[in-house]
Write a protein that holds these residues in place. Structure first.
Motif, short mmCIF file in Angstrom:
data_model
loop_
_atom_site.label_atom_id
_atom_site.label_comp_id
_atom_site.label_asym_id
_atom_site.label_seq_id
_atom_site.Cartn_x
_atom_site.Cartn_y
_atom_site.Cartn_z
N SER A 201 -11.47 -74.47 18.09
CA SER A 201 -12.79 -74.77 18.64
C SER A 201 -13.67 -75.53 17.65
N LYS A 202 -13.39 -75.41 16.37
CA LYS A 202 -14.16 -76.14 15.35
C LYS A 202 -14.02 -77.64 15.51
N ASP A 203 -12.93 -78.07 16.14
CA ASP A 203 -12.70 -79.51 16.32
C ASP A 203 -13.69 -80.14 17.29
N ARG A 204 -14.39 -79.34 18.05
CA ARG A 204 -15.39 -79.89 18.97
C ARG A 204 -16.46 -80.68 18.21
N PHE A 205 -16.80 -80.24 17.00
CA PHE A 205 -17.81 -80.95 16.21
C PHE A 205 -17.31 -82.34 15.82
N VAL A 206 -16.02 -82.44 15.53
CA VAL A 206 -15.43 -83.74 15.18
C VAL A 206 -15.44 -84.65 16.40
N ILE A 207 -15.04 -84.12 17.55
CA ILE A 207 -15.03 -84.91 18.79
C ILE A 207 -16.43 -85.41 19.12
N ALA A 208 -17.41 -84.54 18.96
CA ALA A 208 -18.80 -84.89 19.28
C ALA A 208 -19.37 -85.93 18.33
N SER A 209 -18.80 -86.07 17.16
CA SER A 209 -19.33 -87.01 16.16
C SER A 209 -18.91 -88.45 16.41
N ILE A 210 -17.95 -88.67 17.31
CA ILE A 210 -17.38 -90.01 17.50
C ILE A 210 -18.41 -90.99 18.04
N ASP A 211 -19.20 -90.59 19.02
CA ASP A 211 -20.19 -91.50 19.60
C ASP A 211 -21.16 -92.02 18.54
N GLN A 212 -21.59 -91.15 17.66
CA GLN A 212 -22.51 -91.57 16.60
C GLN A 212 -21.84 -92.57 15.65
N LYS A 213 -20.58 -92.33 15.33
CA LYS A 213 -19.84 -93.24 14.46
C LYS A 213 -19.71 -94.61 15.12
N LEU A 214 -19.42 -94.63 16.42
CA LEU A 214 -19.30 -95.89 17.15
C LEU A 214 -20.62 -96.66 17.15
N THR A 215 -21.71 -95.95 17.38
CA THR A 215 -23.03 -96.58 17.40
C THR A 215 -23.37 -97.19 16.05
N GLU A 216 -23.09 -96.44 14.99
CA GLU A 216 -23.40 -96.92 13.64
C GLU A 216 -22.62 -98.19 13.31
N ILE A 217 -21.34 -98.22 13.68
CA ILE A 217 -20.51 -99.40 13.40
C ILE A 217 -21.03 -100.60 14.17
N LYS A 218 -21.33 -100.41 15.46
CA LYS A 218 -21.78 -101.53 16.29
C LYS A 218 -23.13 -102.07 15.83
N LEU A 219 -24.02 -101.19 15.39
CA LEU A 219 -25.34 -101.62 14.94
C LEU A 219 -25.26 -102.43 13.65
N ASN A 220 -24.20 -102.23 12.90
CA ASN A 220 -24.04 -102.95 11.64
C ASN A 220 -23.02 -104.07 11.73
N LEU A 221 -22.48 -104.27 12.95
CA LEU A 221 -21.47 -105.28 13.15
C LEU A 221 -22.12 -106.48 13.84
N LYS A 222 -22.27 -107.57 13.11
CA LYS A 222 -22.94 -108.75 13.65
C LYS A 222 -21.91 -109.77 14.16
N ILE A 223 -22.22 -110.34 15.33
CA ILE A 223 -21.32 -111.29 15.97
C ILE A 223 -22.09 -112.58 16.27
N LYS A 224 -21.48 -113.70 15.93
CA LYS A 224 -22.05 -115.00 16.26
C LYS A 224 -21.34 -115.57 17.49
N VAL A 225 -22.11 -116.19 18.37
CA VAL A 225 -21.55 -116.78 19.58
C VAL A 225 -21.61 -118.31 19.47
N GLU A 226 -20.46 -118.95 19.64
CA GLU A 226 -20.37 -120.40 19.67
C GLU A 226 -19.80 -120.82 21.02
N VAL A 227 -20.38 -121.87 21.61
CA VAL A 227 -19.93 -122.30 22.93
C VAL A 227 -19.57 -123.78 22.92
N SER A 228 -18.68 -124.15 23.82
CA SER A 228 -18.28 -125.55 23.98
C SER A 228 -17.91 -125.77 25.44
N GLY A 229 -17.59 -127.02 25.79
CA GLY A 229 -17.28 -127.35 27.17
C GLY A 229 -18.52 -127.86 27.89
N ASP A 230 -18.34 -128.47 29.03
CA ASP A 230 -19.47 -129.09 29.74
C ASP A 230 -20.47 -128.06 30.30
#
Length: 337
Positions: A201-230
């Protein structure tokens, strides 16, 4: 002599009445397990899971009790459970039994034990009791819990070691999915034998922590968008919106990844008509490799030359749909598979 004989016969008659009444009373007295208010005197709740069933035969009563054991778990974990019972008054009652118990979860019940059936003469109904020994069942079921734990941590530990943010997100999402399965198994295990599965049952804390880890990574992950074509320029903002809606930060500075999108109308003009087959190709790259590719061609679009604006509108709608639906779905699939 006649008085002695009469007295003896009277004694036998009286004895018969007394013993007959006593037997009838004992037969009418229900066993402790047949009543929900006394069943725990035989099967203490902390040690057993029990269910009572009834029907027109001993076999049906036991079947119904088994179904009620399954329903106990279903109710507790909010799974979908349906049950129906149809009994007729003919000699083939067993064949008239129609019971369906659906448990919308990863539950397999085994090791159920049963009492001997009891017939209530007054109700003309059979009663049966099904029971599970919590500790005994846990010793069998624990291997399922351990297996799900291993699956979950195989993705979680890999994610912890991964340096590339995109790949880390993908592994964390897989860990999250496995964590949901593991959590369902834990819920059942805790209902079954909470004392035995405290370590898990202690593993529930680890499972619950995943969403926060995902949010932190995405907030610090910068993406540039380049476009081409008509058509690329007019759809840049829509591509950026899909990325931000999925939790990513779009920036032209200090970015980790580049989204390269080529969007073309592929419009051809003929005497009196126009034909187009819009295409959208999107790549996500880092400095070393292409991590993601989406290539989609819309259905062929045609129209009269005089109605070119209507054709252009259809082209824009088709490209918008590809970006909003296909690109969004592809991103989610990429990170979850």
């Amino acid at each position: 002599m006649k008085k002695i004989i009469i007295s003896f016969l009277g004694f036998i008659f009286l004895f018969g009445l007394l013993t007959g009444c006593s037997t009838t009373k004992n037969m009418a007295q229900p066993p402790l397990w047949a009543d929900s208010s006394t069943i725990n005197q035989i099967f203490p709740e902390e040690d057993f899971i029990t269910a009572i069933g009834n029907g027109s035969s001993e076999n049906i009563a036991i079947i119904m009790a088994d179904g009620n054991i399954a329903s106990y778990f279903s109710r507790e974990i909010s799974s979908f459970t349906t049950a129906s019972q149809k009994l007729s008054n003919n000699e083939n009652d067993e064949q008239s039994l129609n019971r369906q118990v659906n448990i919308n979860s990863r539950i397999t019940l085994f090791g159920i034990e049963h009492t001997k059936g009891w017939f209530n003469k007054q109700e003309k109904t059979w009663y049966g009791c099904s029971y599970l020994n919590r500790e005994k069942f846990w010793k069998i079921y624990e291997s399922n819990v351990a297996q799900e734990k291993e699956k979950f941590y195989s993705f979680y530990n890999s994610a912890q070691k991964e340096k590339d943010p995109f790949k880390k997100i993908s592994l964390l999402n897989k860990a999250k999915s496995e964590g949901k399965n593991y959590s369902d198994i834990l819920t059942f295990a805790e209902l079954l034998y909470k004392k035995g599965c405290q370590e898990y049952s202690k593993d529930r804390f680890v499972i619950a922590s995943i969403d926060q880890k995902l949010t932190e990574i995405k907030l610090n992950l910068k993406i540039k968008v380049e476009v081409s074509g008509d058509l690329g320029t007019q759809f840049k903002k829509l591509i950026e919106k899909v990325l931000t809606d999925n939790g990513f930060l779009v920036s032209d500075k200090n970015y980790f990844y580049t989204v390269k999108a080529e969007i073309n109308s592929n419009k051809s003009k003929f005497p009196g008509s126009i034909v187009a087959e819009p295409t959208v190709t999107i790549h996500i790259e880092n400095t070393n490799e292409t991590l993601f590719t989406l290539s989609k061609t819309a259905d062929r679009i045609s129209g009269f030359s005089e109605a070119e604006s209507l054709v252009d509108k259809k082209i824009n709608n088709a490209v918008t749909k590809i970006i909003q639906e296909n690109f969004t779905e592809a991103i989610k699939d990429f990170f979850c598979n």
